[in-house]
Scaffold this motif. Structure first.
Motif, PDB file in Angstrom:
ATOM      1  N   ALA A 110       0.008   4.135  -7.290  1.00 55.91           N
ATOM      2  CA  ALA A 110       0.117   2.714  -6.914  1.00 55.91           C
ATOM      3  C   ALA A 110       0.886   2.563  -5.600  1.00 55.91           C
ATOM      4  N   ASP A 113      -1.363   3.618  -2.737  1.00 55.59           N
ATOM      5  CA  ASP A 113      -2.310   2.542  -2.436  1.00 55.59           C
ATOM      6  C   ASP A 113      -1.652   1.431  -1.624  1.00 55.59           C
ATOM      7  N   GLU A 114      -0.382   1.119  -1.931  1.00 56.84           N
ATOM      8  CA  GLU A 114       0.347   0.100  -1.154  1.00 56.84           C
ATOM      9  C   GLU A 114       0.476   0.538   0.301  1.00 56.84           C
TER      10      GLU A 114
END
Length: 181
Positions: A110, A113-114
């Protein structure tokens, strides 16, 4: 043909030299300065892609230990090729995280992805990305001096900086240059 190749090589060398001159000797990390430890050019298939500079609290040749330390740490990337696009930068960053984590990106996926979202806007020659880790804050990611994202966690810091200075970096020659060797 040979003459044209020589001209292209000279232009390429000039662009790299000019880019090196643009890296400052220090960058800010919160309320303190980090010093330039070393710099180098990321190449792929004989193409120069970006200039990288590693910024540390004090110069060291043991850059791998920086991944384990809780010190502030920074890296500056200056794009020097028009071949770098948002898509290519995103893909290369994902590959870098794969190498850095030995294929174990799941725990920080996650966060990766940021970070990849920061590359969603157009990337041009002379764009500068600064990634600065501050303990207790996380990794601040700037594009051309503007804060784009802060990603918390020492786990992310280790994986991110591991792309360039870890045990399995994207390019050994670049790692050596960042170490000031």
């Amino acid at each position: 043909m040979m003459k044209r190749l020589m001209v292209m090589l000279m232009v390429s060398l000039f662009a790299v030299s000019a880019a090196y001159a643009d890296l400052p000797g220090t960058i800010k990390a919160g309320d303190s300065d980090l010093v330039l430890n070393g710099s180098g050019v990321r190449t792929k298939m004989f193409l120069d892609l970006y200039v990288a500079g590693l910024y540390v609290p004090q110069k060291t040749n043991d850059v791998v230990s920086l991944l384990q330390s809780e010190d502030k740490l920074g890296i500056k990337l200056q794009i020097i090729s028009k071949l770098i696009t948002s898509e290519k930068m995103s893909e290369a960053t994902r590959e870098g995280f794969e190498k850095s984590t030995n294929g174990n990106t799941a725990p920080i996926q996650a966060k990766i992805d940021e970070m990849i979202n920061v590359f969603s806007s157009e990337i041009k020659i002379d764009d500068i990305y600064d990634m600065v880790y501050e303990p207790g804050v996380g990794t601040n990611i700037f594009k051309n001096g503007t804060l784009a994202k802060t990603i918390p966690g020492e786990d992310f810091k280790k994986a991110l900086f591991g792309i360039w200075i870890g045990d399995n970096p994207v390019q050994e020659k670049l790692k050596s240059s960042l170490a000031g060797s």
